[in-house]
Structures are given as structure tokens and as C-alpha cells.
Write a protein that holds these residues in place. Structure first.
Motif, short mmCIF file in Angstrom:
data_model
loop_
_atom_site.label_atom_id
_atom_site.label_comp_id
_atom_site.label_asym_id
_atom_site.label_seq_id
_atom_site.Cartn_x
_atom_site.Cartn_y
_atom_site.Cartn_z
N ALA A 24 0.85 -1.20 0.00
CA ALA A 24 0.00 0.00 0.00
C ALA A 24 0.88 1.24 0.00
O ALA A 24 1.83 1.34 0.79
N GLN A 25 0.58 2.17 -0.88
CA GLN A 25 1.34 3.42 -0.97
C GLN A 25 0.60 4.51 -0.20
O GLN A 25 -0.41 5.02 -0.68
N VAL A 26 1.10 4.82 0.96
CA VAL A 26 0.48 5.84 1.80
C VAL A 26 1.51 6.93 2.04
O VAL A 26 2.54 6.70 2.68
N ASP A 27 1.24 8.11 1.53
CA ASP A 27 2.19 9.22 1.62
C ASP A 27 1.76 10.18 2.72
O ASP A 27 0.98 11.11 2.49
N VAL A 28 2.26 9.93 3.92
CA VAL A 28 1.89 10.78 5.04
C VAL A 28 2.36 12.22 4.82
O VAL A 28 1.66 13.18 5.17
N ASP A 29 3.53 12.37 4.21
CA ASP A 29 4.04 13.72 3.95
C ASP A 29 3.07 14.56 3.13
O ASP A 29 3.00 15.77 3.27
N ALA A 30 2.31 13.89 2.26
CA ALA A 30 1.42 14.61 1.36
C ALA A 30 0.27 15.29 2.09
O ALA A 30 -0.36 16.22 1.55
N VAL A 31 -0.06 14.83 3.30
CA VAL A 31 -1.18 15.44 4.04
C VAL A 31 -0.70 16.31 5.21
O VAL A 31 -1.52 16.90 5.91
N LEU A 32 0.60 16.39 5.41
CA LEU A 32 1.10 17.16 6.56
C LEU A 32 0.66 18.62 6.47
O LEU A 32 0.36 19.25 7.50
N HIS A 33 0.61 19.19 5.25
CA HIS A 33 0.24 20.60 5.13
C HIS A 33 -1.24 20.81 5.46
O HIS A 33 -1.65 21.93 5.81
N HIS A 34 -2.06 19.76 5.37
CA HIS A 34 -3.45 19.85 5.81
C HIS A 34 -3.55 19.74 7.33
O HIS A 34 -4.40 20.38 7.96
N VAL A 35 -2.70 18.90 7.90
CA VAL A 35 -2.79 18.58 9.32
C VAL A 35 -2.13 19.64 10.21
O VAL A 35 -2.60 19.94 11.30
N ARG A 36 -1.05 20.23 9.72
CA ARG A 36 -0.32 21.18 10.55
C ARG A 36 -1.19 22.33 11.05
O ARG A 36 -1.14 22.68 12.25
N PRO A 37 -2.04 22.97 10.22
CA PRO A 37 -2.90 24.05 10.74
C PRO A 37 -3.89 23.56 11.79
O PRO A 37 -4.23 24.31 12.71
N ILE A 38 -4.33 22.32 11.66
CA ILE A 38 -5.24 21.75 12.67
C ILE A 38 -4.53 21.61 14.00
O ILE A 38 -5.04 22.01 15.05
N VAL A 39 -3.33 21.06 13.96
CA VAL A 39 -2.54 20.89 15.19
C VAL A 39 -2.23 22.25 15.81
O VAL A 39 -2.35 22.43 17.03
N GLU A 185 -12.30 7.77 31.82
CA GLU A 185 -12.11 8.99 31.04
C GLU A 185 -12.12 8.65 29.55
O GLU A 185 -11.22 7.99 29.04
N VAL A 186 -13.15 9.12 28.86
CA VAL A 186 -13.30 8.93 27.42
C VAL A 186 -13.59 10.28 26.79
O VAL A 186 -14.45 11.02 27.27
N TRP A 187 -12.88 10.59 25.71
CA TRP A 187 -13.08 11.86 25.00
C TRP A 187 -13.76 11.59 23.67
O TRP A 187 -13.36 10.69 22.92
N ALA A 188 -14.78 12.40 23.38
CA ALA A 188 -15.53 12.30 22.12
C ALA A 188 -14.90 13.21 21.08
O ALA A 188 -15.47 14.23 20.68
N VAL A 189 -13.73 12.84 20.66
CA VAL A 189 -13.01 13.63 19.65
C VAL A 189 -12.04 12.69 18.94
O VAL A 189 -11.47 11.79 19.56
N GLY A 190 -11.89 12.87 17.64
CA GLY A 190 -11.00 11.99 16.89
C GLY A 190 -10.18 12.75 15.88
O GLY A 190 -10.06 13.98 15.94
N GLY A 191 -9.60 12.04 14.93
CA GLY A 191 -8.83 12.66 13.88
C GLY A 191 -7.58 13.34 14.38
O GLY A 191 -7.13 13.16 15.52
N ALA A 192 -7.00 14.16 13.51
CA ALA A 192 -5.78 14.88 13.87
C ALA A 192 -6.02 15.81 15.04
O ALA A 192 -5.15 16.00 15.90
N HIS A 193 -7.21 16.41 15.09
CA HIS A 193 -7.52 17.34 16.19
C HIS A 193 -7.64 16.60 17.52
O HIS A 193 -7.31 17.15 18.58
N GLY A 194 -8.07 15.34 17.48
CA GLY A 194 -8.12 14.55 18.72
C GLY A 194 -6.73 14.24 19.24
O GLY A 194 -6.46 14.36 20.44
N VAL A 195 -5.82 13.87 18.34
CA VAL A 195 -4.44 13.60 18.74
C VAL A 195 -3.79 14.86 19.28
O VAL A 195 -3.08 14.83 20.30
N ALA A 196 -4.05 15.99 18.62
CA ALA A 196 -3.47 17.26 19.09
C ALA A 196 -4.00 17.63 20.47
O ALA A 196 -3.23 18.12 21.32
#
Length: 440
Positions: A24-39, A185-196
Motif C-alpha cells: 500500500a502506498q500511503v504518503d503521510v508527507d502529502a497530508v502534513l500541510h493539511h494537518v499542521r494548521p489543525i494541530v 475517562e473517554v473523550w468524544a473527539v478523533g482525527g488529527a484534532h483529537g491527537v493534538a
């Protein structure tokens, strides 16, 4: 359905195998510019930003990040009794296996009066991420929580996306599994914003503190992986998980129905999931193809499965012998590796690279997903060549405690000075010799 790669005429080098085998070709670098503003937004505005992104991406805005205790209790009370019994069995088996992974402190007497103790200390607070995309994963709650609890982690928070279908709460099965394990303790949040939010913490809508964690574990989509990459260092992470993968090393004696259903089971996860058959039998390969043609159409998620099996990340690799097949699967380093050959245990004992190995016809990967007792959070994308799956050790840190007496230090002082001088760090040596100066 499976693309064939014929390696019978020659044995490729390890370097050639890395470029030849399906992956599987998964390019994490390709989405970093989308994720950085969220973080960055979560770092600056905390829970407010995380909830805004939850509304944007999940279509619902929870009243608060932290799930009320009453909702966890209700989810457990309303859980299907058969699912509860299965989770309890999974928990019991996982606890049995992970209990044997506990480390003990060891003290080495280097010289008379000089000891080094290796002390194992659990991470203080951990965020356990549980995905909420194409499928629901209460089993991942078990696989994350059990080793963390066994390691002695004192503070755990399960983080899983809010679901519009359930009023902004995580899926009830996720909440029930957490409650069953004693996680409050459970948080109702996911995605990049949940990790941040796990990394930076914040203040909930009711003014309560959302304490940051020291480590985040658990798989997620490419955006979750990108956030883990960006935040690594501020927090520890277990791995950068990619799409799931299975490799099956099989010979002519394997049951094609077993092989086909196991390949399908992992393809069910995701259109990017990888299913790879490695065999020295063209007859088996043909029989597996025939089984797939019938079974894929008959299963629930047939479109998703067909996409995965026909994608470039899946395929059938033909080899001249089981020995050649072993070289192939070691180069592939699958997340899940099944051995369905004659004398499968002996063949499995020779495997060097795999996240987990499933031996013989009665040890399918789906057993490991749920009730084998093993952990199903495993390295993907070939990372099994150098990394392990989630375990008690993931949550422990080894700390060396050094204790020398005056006589023991005096005996080695000359060696310390010699090495400090060789490295042109004289103050290192002086820190030792100063202790023996006559200051009367």
C-alpha cells in the motif's frame, strides 16, 4: 482477482524484493500541510478548536469533550450480552498473555561498591486512540488498555471520534468496552484534532481540565498518523500505522477456502488493505482465485473487499519452494503472517520479520484480532523488520540508577580521565578528580 507476480525463474535480492512486492502506498508527507494548521489551532485554542473540527469533519458538535460517566455506564448496561461475553473473554485472554510481559528491576554489581540498577517505570498518562471510520473497534480498546494497565499506567484516556448517529458521543460499543475495562475517562473527539488535544490538553466546555498525555497509542487514518508524526517528541507514539495487511505463505496442501477467507477478512477493513498470497503451487493459486470469485460477491462489504484485493497493494506471489517463500515473506515483513504449509510450526520458527505469526490451518488472523490473547496493534508497511507490536513494554521506560561508593569511583577515576581527555572534554575528568582533592 489477485494480480500475479512470478518469481520462480530467479530469486530477487532483498533490495529487488522491496520494490517488487505489492505494498500500500500511503504518503503521510502529502497530508502534513493539511494537518499542521489543525494541530496549530488546537495548540492555540484547545478544546474549542477541537470541537470546531469535530463539527466540520464528523457533522456533530458534542456538548463537551469528556463523555459523562453516566453515558459510559449506560453503554455498558445496554451492550448486547453476547458482545459483552465476547469482550470479557477477549479481556481475560489478553490479560493472561500481557501479564507474562511484565519486566522486573535488575541490579548488576559491576564492581565491589558499584551497582547499576535498571528500573522499569510506567508512562504516567497515556491517550489511547480508537478509530471510528469504516468499522467499529471495541476490540482496539481492549488491545490498547490491557497492556497499559498491566504496565501500571495510572492515568488513561480513551479518545474516539464523536458520532452524529449517537448524539455526539463515541460509538456505544467503544464506550462500553472502556467501562468494562474500568476506564473512566473517554473523550468524544478523533482525527488529527483529537491527537493534538491529547498532546496539548485544554479546558472542557464545563471548565474542567483536559490534562495532556505523555504518549498516544493506537491506529488511525492517514490524518491521525500525520498528527502523530508532527507531535512526536512532545508526546511518545507507538508507531505510524498504515493500512492493515496480511500475507499467507501456503503450499499445495493448504485449504483454498481457508486461504481465501483469510485474505478477504483483512481486505474487509479498508479499500487500501493489503492481502498477499505467497505460494509454490499454481494449483493452489488457481483454487484460491476461484474461491475469491465466489466468496467476495457473497460477503457484506463486497465492493470494499474487491477494491482491496484488486489493488496494487494485493497480489499472489509465485515462488519455486517454501524456502523461497520464506525469503519473500521476510522481505515483505507483514503485519499479519499466516503459515499454511506442511510442518507449519517448523516453517514459522524460521520467520524473522512479522508483526504476528499465525501457525497452521486453525490459527486465522481474525482469531488474533479478537480472542487469541495476542495484541492486534501491530507494525505495518514493512516496519516489522525493525519494530514490534503493542505490548506492556510499550508503556514502560527503563531507567538506569547508578550508585558507586568512594572507593569504587577512585578505582576507575583514571579510566574516566583518560576517556575524557581523548574526547577533549577535560571538565568531565575534573568532575571526578575534584572529589579526591585535598581541600584541608
Amino acid at each position: 482477482m489477485l494480480t500475479r507476480i512470478d518469481l520462480r525463474s530467479a530469486v530477487p535480492t532483498p533490495a529487488e524484493l522491496r520494490t517488487t512486492l505489492p505494498r500500500a502506498q500511503v504518503d503521510v508527507d502529502a497530508v502534513l500541510h493539511h494537518v499542521r494548521p489543525i494541530v496549530d489551532a488546537v495548540r492555540e485554542r484547545g478544546a474549542d478548536a477541537a470541537l470546531e473540527y469535530t463539527e466540520r469533519f464528523d457533522g456533530v458538535r458534542p456538548a463537551a469533550v469528556r463523555v459523562p460517566a453516566a453515558e459510559l455506564d449506560r453503554a455498558l448496561a445496554e451492550l448486547d450480552p453476547a458482545v459483552r461475553a465476547a469482550l470479557e473473554e477477549s479481556i481475560e485472554r489478553a490479560r493472561r498473555v500481557h501479564a507474562d510481559q511484565r519486566r522486573t528491576d535488575t541490579t548488576t554489581r559491576v564492581v565491589p561498591g558499584g551497582t547499576v540498577t535498571e528500573k522499569w517505570v510506567p508512562v504516567a498518562r497515556v491517550g489511547l486512540y480508537v478509530p471510528g471510520g469504516l468499522a467499529v473497534y471495541p476490540s482496539s480498546v481492549v488491545m490498547n488498555v490491557v497492556p497499559a494497565q498491566t504496565a501500571g499506567v495510572e492515568s488513561l484516556v480513551v479518545c474516539s471520534p464523536a458520532q452524529a448517529e449517537f448524539g455526539g458521543l463515541p460509538h456505544p460499543a467503544i464506550m462500553a468496552a472502556a467501562a468494562l475495562l474500568g476506564v473512566t475517562e473517554v473523550w468524544a473527539v478523533g482525527g488529527a484534532h483529537g491527537v493534538a488535544l491529547l498532546a496539548y490538553g485544554g479546558t472542557d466546555t464545563d471548565g474542567a481540565a483536559l490534562d495532556p498525555v505523555d504518549m498516544v497509542t493506537g491506529p488511525g487514518n492517514i490524518y491521525v498518523t500525520a498528527a502523530k508524526r508532527l507531535l512526536r517528541g512532545l508526546i511518545g507514539i507507538d508507531s505510524e500505522a498504515g493500512p492493515t495487511e496480511i500475507a499467507v505463505l501456503a503450499d499445495a496442501g493448504a485449504d483454498p477456502a481457508h486461504v481465501a477467507t483469510d485474505l478477504i477478512s483483512q481486505a474487509e477493513h479498508d479499500p487500501l488493505a493489503a492481502s498477499v498470497l505467497v505460494t509454490d503451487s499454481v494449483e493452489l493459486a488457481d483454487a484460491v482465485d476461484a474461491e475469491l470469485a465466489v466468496r467476495v460477491k457473497a460477503t457484506k462489504h463486497s465492493e470494499r473487499i474487491a477494491t482491496a484485493l484488486s489493488g496494487p497493494q494485493s497480489g499472489c506471489v509465485l515462488v519455486s519452494s517454501v524456502d523461497d517463500g520464506l525469503r519473500v515473506v521476510d522481505a515483505y515483513a507483514a503485519e499479519h503472517l499466516e503459515i499454511q504449509t506442511a510442518d507449519a510450526a517448523a516453517v514459522a520458527a524460521r520467520v524473522r520479520n512479522a508483526g504476528a505469526v499465525f501457525v497452521g490451518p486453525w490459527s486465522p488472523v481474525s482469531l488474533g484480532d479478537y480472542c487469541a490473547g495476542s495484541n492486534h496493534v501491530l507494525p505495518t508497511g514493512g516496519c516489522a523488520r525493525h519494530s514490534s507490536g503493542l505490548s506492556v513494554q510499550t508503556f514502560l521506560r527503563g531507567i538506569h540508577v547508578v550508585e558507586y561508593t568512594e572507593d569504587a569511583l577512585r578505582a576507575v577515576a583514571g579510566h574516566v580521565v583518560a576517556l575524557a581527555t581523548a574526547e577533549d572534554l577535560p571538565a568531565h575528568g575534573e568532575a571526578v578528580t575534584a572529589r579526591f582533592e585535598d581541600r584541608s
